[in-house]
Design a protein around this motif. Structure first.
Motif, PDB file in Angstrom:
ATOM      1  N   VAL A 117       0.852  -1.191   0.000  1.00 22.28           N
ATOM      2  CA  VAL A 117       0.000   0.000   0.000  1.00 22.28           C
ATOM      3  C   VAL A 117       0.888   1.241   0.000  1.00 22.28           C
ATOM      4  O   VAL A 117       1.829   1.352   0.797  1.00 22.28           O
ATOM      5  CB  VAL A 117      -0.925   0.025   1.239  1.00 22.28           C
ATOM      6  CG1 VAL A 117      -1.803   1.272   1.227  1.00 22.28           C
ATOM      7  CG2 VAL A 117      -1.791  -1.228   1.262  1.00 22.28           C
ATOM      8  N   LYS A 118       0.588   2.170  -0.889  1.00 24.14           N
ATOM      9  CA  LYS A 118       1.368   3.401  -0.992  1.00 24.14           C
ATOM     10  C   LYS A 118       0.984   4.371   0.131  1.00 24.14           C
ATOM     11  O   LYS A 118      -0.045   4.189   0.793  1.00 24.14           O
ATOM     12  CB  LYS A 118       1.125   4.034  -2.364  1.00 24.14           C
ATOM     13  CG  LYS A 118       1.637   3.176  -3.522  1.00 24.14           C
ATOM     14  CD  LYS A 118       1.433   3.828  -4.869  1.00 24.14           C
ATOM     15  CE  LYS A 118      -0.009   3.732  -5.334  1.00 24.14           C
ATOM     16  NZ  LYS A 118      -0.178   4.174  -6.746  1.00 24.14           N
ATOM     17  N   PRO A 119       1.794   5.414   0.350  1.00 22.87           N
ATOM     18  CA  PRO A 119       1.490   6.364   1.424  1.00 22.87           C
ATOM     19  C   PRO A 119       0.110   6.997   1.327  1.00 22.87           C
ATOM     20  O   PRO A 119      -0.484   7.353   2.347  1.00 22.87           O
ATOM     21  CB  PRO A 119       2.597   7.412   1.282  1.00 22.87           C
ATOM     22  CG  PRO A 119       3.746   6.657   0.694  1.00 22.87           C
ATOM     23  CD  PRO A 119       3.108   5.683  -0.253  1.00 22.87           C
ATOM     24  N   ASN A 120      -0.420   7.134   0.111  1.00 24.12           N
ATOM     25  CA  ASN A 120      -1.753   7.739  -0.051  1.00 24.12           C
ATOM     26  C   ASN A 120      -2.885   6.745   0.163  1.00 24.12           C
ATOM     27  O   ASN A 120      -4.060   7.072  -0.016  1.00 24.12           O
ATOM     28  CB  ASN A 120      -1.878   8.397  -1.430  1.00 24.12           C
ATOM     29  CG  ASN A 120      -1.799   7.397  -2.581  1.00 24.12           C
ATOM     30  OD1 ASN A 120      -1.677   6.194  -2.368  1.00 24.12           O
ATOM     31  ND2 ASN A 120      -1.862   7.898  -3.804  1.00 24.12           N
ATOM     32  N   GLY A 121      -2.538   5.509   0.541  1.00 25.19           N
ATOM     33  CA  GLY A 121      -3.558   4.502   0.818  1.00 25.19           C
ATOM     34  C   GLY A 121      -3.958   3.664  -0.376  1.00 25.19           C
ATOM     35  O   GLY A 121      -4.715   2.695  -0.228  1.00 25.19           O
ATOM     36  N   GLN A 122      -3.451   3.997  -1.557  1.00 29.38           N
ATOM     37  CA  GLN A 122      -3.781   3.208  -2.744  1.00 29.38           C
ATOM     38  C   GLN A 122      -2.844   2.002  -2.856  1.00 29.38           C
ATOM     39  O   GLN A 122      -1.693   2.063  -2.428  1.00 29.38           O
ATOM     40  CB  GLN A 122      -3.679   4.070  -4.001  1.00 29.38           C
ATOM     41  CG  GLN A 122      -4.726   5.174  -4.067  1.00 29.38           C
ATOM     42  CD  GLN A 122      -4.559   6.066  -5.284  1.00 29.38           C
ATOM     43  OE1 GLN A 122      -3.595   5.948  -6.036  1.00 29.38           O
ATOM     44  NE2 GLN A 122      -5.494   6.987  -5.473  1.00 29.38           N
ATOM     45  N   PRO A 123      -3.328   0.898  -3.413  1.00 28.48           N
ATOM     46  CA  PRO A 123      -2.490  -0.306  -3.509  1.00 28.48           C
ATOM     47  C   PRO A 123      -1.422  -0.165  -4.588  1.00 28.48           C
ATOM     48  O   PRO A 123      -1.624   0.514  -5.594  1.00 28.48           O
ATOM     49  CB  PRO A 123      -3.492  -1.398  -3.892  1.00 28.48           C
ATOM     50  CG  PRO A 123      -4.546  -0.656  -4.667  1.00 28.48           C
ATOM     51  CD  PRO A 123      -4.672   0.686  -3.994  1.00 28.48           C
ATOM     52  N   VAL A 124      -0.273  -0.793  -4.352  1.00 25.88           N
ATOM     53  CA  VAL A 124       0.678  -0.936  -5.451  1.00 25.88           C
ATOM     54  C   VAL A 124       0.080  -1.957  -6.412  1.00 25.88           C
ATOM     55  O   VAL A 124      -0.584  -2.902  -5.991  1.00 25.88           O
ATOM     56  CB  VAL A 124       2.064  -1.389  -4.942  1.00 25.88           C
ATOM     57  CG1 VAL A 124       2.666  -0.350  -4.016  1.00 25.88           C
ATOM     58  CG2 VAL A 124       1.999  -2.735  -4.231  1.00 25.88           C
ATOM     59  N   PHE A 125       0.294  -1.769  -7.691  1.00 26.25           N
ATOM     60  CA  PHE A 125      -0.386  -2.604  -8.677  1.00 26.25           C
ATOM     61  C   PHE A 125       0.449  -3.823  -9.055  1.00 26.25           C
ATOM     62  O   PHE A 125      -0.057  -4.926  -9.184  1.00 26.25           O
ATOM     63  CB  PHE A 125      -0.709  -1.772  -9.922  1.00 26.25           C
ATOM     64  CG  PHE A 125      -1.435  -2.529 -11.000  1.00 26.25           C
ATOM     65  CD1 PHE A 125      -2.485  -3.374 -10.695  1.00 26.25           C
ATOM     66  CD2 PHE A 125      -1.056  -2.407 -12.327  1.00 26.25           C
ATOM     67  CE1 PHE A 125      -3.163  -4.074 -11.683  1.00 26.25           C
ATOM     68  CE2 PHE A 125      -1.718  -3.093 -13.322  1.00 26.25           C
ATOM     69  CZ  PHE A 125      -2.766  -3.933 -13.008  1.00 26.25           C
ATOM     70  N   ILE A 126       1.756  -3.655  -9.214  1.00 27.99           N
ATOM     71  CA  ILE A 126       2.575  -4.739  -9.740  1.00 27.99           C
ATOM     72  C   ILE A 126       3.574  -5.263  -8.714  1.00 27.99           C
ATOM     73  O   ILE A 126       3.903  -6.432  -8.729  1.00 27.99           O
ATOM     74  CB  ILE A 126       3.312  -4.246 -11.009  1.00 27.99           C
ATOM     75  CG1 ILE A 126       2.266  -3.805 -12.009  1.00 27.99           C
ATOM     76  CG2 ILE A 126       4.274  -5.282 -11.540  1.00 27.99           C
ATOM     77  CD1 ILE A 126       2.453  -4.076 -13.416  1.00 27.99           C
ATOM     78  N   MET A 127       4.033  -4.442  -7.810  1.00 26.09           N
ATOM     79  CA  MET A 127       5.050  -4.869  -6.852  1.00 26.09           C
ATOM     80  C   MET A 127       4.570  -6.061  -6.020  1.00 26.09           C
ATOM     81  O   MET A 127       3.488  -6.022  -5.443  1.00 26.09           O
ATOM     82  CB  MET A 127       5.395  -3.703  -5.930  1.00 26.09           C
ATOM     83  CG  MET A 127       6.431  -4.054  -4.886  1.00 26.09           C
ATOM     84  SD  MET A 127       6.862  -2.612  -3.909  1.00 26.09           S
ATOM     85  CE  MET A 127       7.834  -3.377  -2.627  1.00 26.09           C
ATOM     86  N   PRO A 128       5.371  -7.140  -5.940  1.00 25.75           N
ATOM     87  CA  PRO A 128       4.957  -8.338  -5.181  1.00 25.75           C
ATOM     88  C   PRO A 128       5.253  -8.206  -3.691  1.00 25.75           C
ATOM     89  O   PRO A 128       6.088  -8.930  -3.134  1.00 25.75           O
ATOM     90  CB  PRO A 128       5.786  -9.448  -5.828  1.00 25.75           C
ATOM     91  CG  PRO A 128       7.056  -8.759  -6.214  1.00 25.75           C
ATOM     92  CD  PRO A 128       6.649  -7.355  -6.645  1.00 25.75           C
ATOM     93  N   SER A 129       4.562  -7.313  -3.016  1.00 23.10           N
ATOM     94  CA  SER A 129       4.824  -7.092  -1.590  1.00 23.10           C
ATOM     95  C   SER A 129       4.552  -8.336  -0.757  1.00 23.10           C
ATOM     96  O   SER A 129       5.054  -8.445   0.373  1.00 23.10           O
ATOM     97  CB  SER A 129       3.980  -5.920  -1.074  1.00 23.10           C
ATOM     98  OG  SER A 129       4.384  -4.710  -1.666  1.00 23.10           O
ATOM     99  N   GLU A 130       3.775  -9.279  -1.296  1.00 19.96           N
ATOM    100  CA  GLU A 130       3.554 -10.523  -0.559  1.00 19.96           C
ATOM    101  C   GLU A 130       4.877 -11.270  -0.338  1.00 19.96           C
ATOM    102  O   GLU A 130       5.009 -12.040   0.612  1.00 19.96           O
ATOM    103  CB  GLU A 130       2.555 -11.426  -1.282  1.00 19.96           C
ATOM    104  CG  GLU A 130       2.985 -11.945  -2.644  1.00 19.96           C
ATOM    105  CD  GLU A 130       2.575 -11.050  -3.796  1.00 19.96           C
ATOM    106  OE1 GLU A 130       2.315 -11.577  -4.897  1.00 19.96           O
ATOM    107  OE2 GLU A 130       2.517  -9.819  -3.606  1.00 19.96           O
TER     108      GLU A 130
END
Length: 301
Positions: A117-130
């Motif tokens: 999740v980016k600082p503005n609360g929107q999800p990252v679209f491609i980054m595999p943060s999992e």
């Protein structure tokens, strides 16, 4: 033109128009989904400055996929381009012009890395943060510390060309972003001693989740370019590739060379720049963990 042929032509044209309209709507809904707000509770971690921690951060940056996507200098690079309808250039995460992390606090880094999740609360679209969600606090801190001291390089934000069909599948939930996959309620992972053990291998294997799935059984990578082959089944279940590797040395050689024991090349969709950077302890431990997994049939991600 006879009546049957005319009706058939009208039916085909109607289906094409309906299909195009459906994809256009799906792409619109997919774009809207990337702008949703995701509430997560984030705790800061200690960001060290000692040489050993920075070296640990450098190792993680190189071996866990950060350099693979963002480039060794963090300026961003094109890491997907199928030559047709899909291309992705990652954002600049150095301190230079066009950086997307210039104003990041420590909590912002943790939110993005662990929660997708980016600082503005929107999800990252491609980054595999999992893949990074289960990093220990110490490793998250070391990774942040290394990224923050990267030399200033010029770049820009994410540049992504994504087919309407992919956006439609994303809107329908058939392709998920990291924020949807992660259990945000989990406490930080407990440290595991670095050793050639299956337990440590399970920690290393977190880097494989994005492509091979939470169960590591592989299958088609959701949202990947059409020409990407299915991810391999890393469990001992049906369709497993692990039978090729009768010992850890063969497995490590594959990570280093990108070739199977028989000499055949593995598709370069596999991130061999990162896999080849794994040290011997991590690579051998990963092998032990994969060999000890319960069998899961290929594709049951």
């Amino acid at each position: 033109m006879n009546k049957w042929l005319r009706r058939s032509l009208i039916a085909v044209v109607t289906l094409i128009v309906i299909g195009a309209a459906g994809l256009a709507l799906g792409a619109y809904l997919g774009d809207r989904k990337t702008q949703r707000h995701v509430d997560v509770t984030v705790s800061a971690v200690a960001v060290p400055s000692d040489a050993a921690s920075l070296e640990r951060g450098r190792y993680l940056f190189s071996s866990r996929g950060c350099a693979e996507c963002h480039g060794a200098n963090g300026a961003g690079r094109e890491f997907i381009n199928d030559g047709k309808s899909m291309s992705v250039k990652s954002p600049n995460i150095s301190t230079g012009p066009g950086s997307v992390v210039a104003a990041y606090s420590t909590v912002d880094w943790v939110r993005t890395l662990r929660h997708g999740v980016k600082p503005n609360g929107q999800p990252v679209f491609i980054m595999p943060s999992e893949d990074y969600n289960r990093l220990t606090d110490a490793d998250v801190g070391a990774l942040i510390a290394y990224a923050k001291q990267l030399a200033a390089a010029t770049g820009n934000g994410l540049v992504a060309k994504v087919p309407a069909l992919v956006k439609t599948l994303y809107a329908a939930g058939l392709i998920q972003d990291a924020a949807e996959k992660i259990d945000h309620r989990l406490a930080s992972a407990a440290p595991v001693p670095a050793a050639v053990s299956a337990e440590h291998g399970a920690y290393v294997a977190n880097m494989c989740i994005g492509c091979h799935g939470a169960h590591l059984s592989g299958g088609k990578v959701p949202g990947g370019p059409p020409d990407w082959p299915p991810a391999a089944n890393l469990t001992p279940g049906d369709g497993s590739v692990m039978a090729r590797y009768t010992n850890g040395d063969q497995f490590v050689a594959m990570l280093r060379s990108g070739k199977r024991p028989d000499g055949s090349a593995i598709n370069t969709a596999m991130p061999f720049a990162s896999l080849g950077a794994l040290n011997d302890v991590d690579a051998q431990a990963l092998y032990l963990h994969l060999k000890a997994l319960p069998p899961v049939a290929v594709g049951n991600r």
